[in-house]
Design a protein around this motif. Structure first.
Motif, PDB file in Angstrom:
ATOM      1  N   GLN A  60      -3.620   7.152  -6.945  1.00  0.00           N
ATOM      2  CA  GLN A  60      -3.079   6.105  -7.741  1.00  0.00           C
ATOM      3  C   GLN A  60      -3.080   6.476  -9.185  1.00  0.00           C
ATOM      4  O   GLN A  60      -2.111   5.998  -9.806  1.00  0.00           O
ATOM      5  N   TYR A  86      -7.030   8.589  -1.419  1.00  0.00           N
ATOM      6  CA  TYR A  86      -6.332   7.430  -2.144  1.00  0.00           C
ATOM      7  C   TYR A  86      -6.947   7.090  -3.326  1.00  0.00           C
ATOM      8  O   TYR A  86      -6.314   6.648  -4.125  1.00  0.00           O
ATOM      9  N   ASP A 139       0.518   5.807   0.291  1.00  0.00           N
ATOM     10  CA  ASP A 139      -0.106   6.993   0.649  1.00  0.00           C
ATOM     11  C   ASP A 139       0.730   8.220   0.285  1.00  0.00           C
ATOM     12  O   ASP A 139       1.499   8.603   0.972  1.00  0.00           O
ATOM     13  N   GLY A 160       0.932  -1.183  -0.121  1.00  0.00           N
ATOM     14  CA  GLY A 160       0.097   0.028  -0.046  1.00  0.00           C
ATOM     15  C   GLY A 160       0.910   1.258  -0.033  1.00  0.00           C
ATOM     16  O   GLY A 160       2.030   1.425   0.328  1.00  0.00           O
ATOM     17  N   HIS A 175      -4.388   1.253   1.887  1.00  0.00           N
ATOM     18  CA  HIS A 175      -4.538   2.477   1.682  1.00  0.00           C
ATOM     19  C   HIS A 175      -4.793   3.263   3.074  1.00  0.00           C
ATOM     20  O   HIS A 175      -5.185   2.425   4.113  1.00  0.00           O
TER      21      HIS A 175
END
Length: 426
Positions: free
Chosen positions: A426, A422, A194, A192, A324
């Motif tokens: 991406q 989030y 951030d 993950g 996330h």
């Protein structure tokens, strides 16, 4: 270490690195060599006149660029101050602007793994002991992107292959490799990432690694010794240790419209150090190095920053659990203050000028676009990005805010749903 202000250079220098860097790097300014005077030369007055013209032009361009930087800000976050004054805060490696979407194969989440933060040991270690204890836990990160790539540093979190690094090191990558101390190369999966907190967790298929011991950053005091281990300027200088002190704690800094609370240190950091370890004198990792301060009008020394472990633990645990970080509502627009002077000069009205709208955001879907001027949010007059942030603070993702927007001499009313950040990162 994102020569002079007008020159950008790729940082990190990863394999196959080409294209425009995501974050600019501003090397130190070097004064031009003095020219020897030629006695009796008739060209001297003309050369001097041309030189004056160039100086005036460059000064004007510098002022214009400084003004532009000071105006930018991200609605849904905080205004970009570019560090204020004549300096700027920059993440310390770069990724290519052409990188696009982060498209890494994902590792399973919800495994129950969490980051352990230990108490403060009594024994103070020598620098040699600290280095020997941690060097096996410091890895190289190779991030491959369309049109280029980046290199950075990572810290081994667990013996079975969880690795912590900065999000901006792997952002926009389609493949990431982790290089261990023994030169073995491992394909990494993304657990993950951030963007807001600039942290990412990777997973490699490995066993019996040497994890770092993480300490409590809340125990730090100004003046404590601090050491950084990472890969400045890429893998050729990997495993470099620099020393300094903790020069400030809980330092709020603003980069790309996002305010982060960081540890400030005098330990030297350079491109490639991102994602590396900031250590205390007990050999514990107390921060993940992620940026330094540089100047576009003069030299700046000894101003590096790291994400404290108090933040790292909260974010890393969330990333491993869910992939996330939840709870960061955003509008997905980049804006700047349109004051009365700017408005009059551009035939607009006072408010928040929309510079860009993030693709995929509800703001885009509802028709907000670059060039709009937001004059009201939820019925309240707004004249700055901070005004919008203050209103937004009481809402969560999924809530709807109403905006009055000035466009082409007319006022429009738009309803925009807040989204989890989030979803747009991406």
């Amino acid at each position: 270490m994102r020569t002079d202000y007008y020159t950008t250079a790729p940082a990190g220098g990863g394999p196959g690195r080409t294209g425009t860097p995501r974050y600019t790097v501003i090397p130190f300014e070097v004064p031009p060599p003095e020219e020897k005077k030629r006695r009796g030369s008739r060209k001297a007055p003309w050369i001097f006149a041309v030189f004056l013209v160039l100086i005036v032009a460059l000064t004007g361009l510098t002022l214009a660029l400084s003004w532009m930087l000071a105006q930018s800000g991200e609605s849904g976050e905080t205004t970009v101050e570019s560090g204020g004054g004549n300096y700027t805060l920059i993440p310390i490696p770069t990724a290519s602007d052409s990188a696009g979407t982060t498209d890494l194969e994902r590792a399973p989440t919800g495994t129950g793994v969490t980051l352990t933060v230990a108490g403060l040991p009594d024994q103070v270690l020598t620098y040699q002991e600290i280095y020997d204890r941690n060097i096996a836990a410091i890895v190289s990160i190779r991030a491959y992107q369309t049109g280029g790539g980046a290199t950075g540093t990572g810290v081994v979190m667990t013996a079975d292959g969880y690795i912590i690094t900065n999000y901006h090191v792997i952002q926009g990558s389609y493949q990431v490799e982790v290089v261990l101390l023994d030169d073995s190369v491992h394909q990494a999966l993304l657990v993950g990432g951030d963007q807001t907190n600039d942290l990412a967790v990777l997973k490699i298929d490995a066993q019996d690694l040497t994890p770092a011991e993480f300490g409590d950053s809340d125990q730090l005091q100004v003046g404590d010794p601090a050491l950084a281990i990472g890969n400045p300027l890429g893998e050729e200088l990997r495993g470099t240790m620099t020393d300094g002190i903790i020069s400030a704690i809980s330092r709020d800094v603003n980069v790309d419209g996002n305010t982060m609370t960081l540890i400030q240190t005098t330990a030297a950091l350079n491109s490639g150090n991102s994602g590396g370890a900031l250590l205390n004198d007990r050999g514990q990792v107390v921060g993940i190095t992620n940026m330094k301060m540089t100047s576009y009008s003069g030299s700046v020394e000894g101003l590096g920053f790291a994400i404290p472990t108090s933040t790292v633990k909260a974010i890393v645990d969330e990333l491993i659990a869910y992939g996330h970080v939840r709870g960061y509502p955003t509008l997905g627009i980049l804006g700047s203050t349109m004051d009365a002077q700017r408005a009059a000069a551009n035939g607009l009205v006072e408010g928040v000028y929309v510079q860009s709208v993030t693709a995929g955001s509800d703001a885009e879907k509802q028709g907000m676009r670059s060039g709009d001027v937001i004059t009201e949010c939820n019925g309240q007059t707004v004249t700055s990005v901070d005004d919008i942030n203050a209103i937004k603070e009481g809402f969560q993702a999924g809530d709807v805010l109403t905006f009055r927007v000035y466009r082409n001499g007319e006022y429009l009313d738009l309803e925009v749903r807040l989204m989890e950040r989030y979803e747009l990162d991406q």
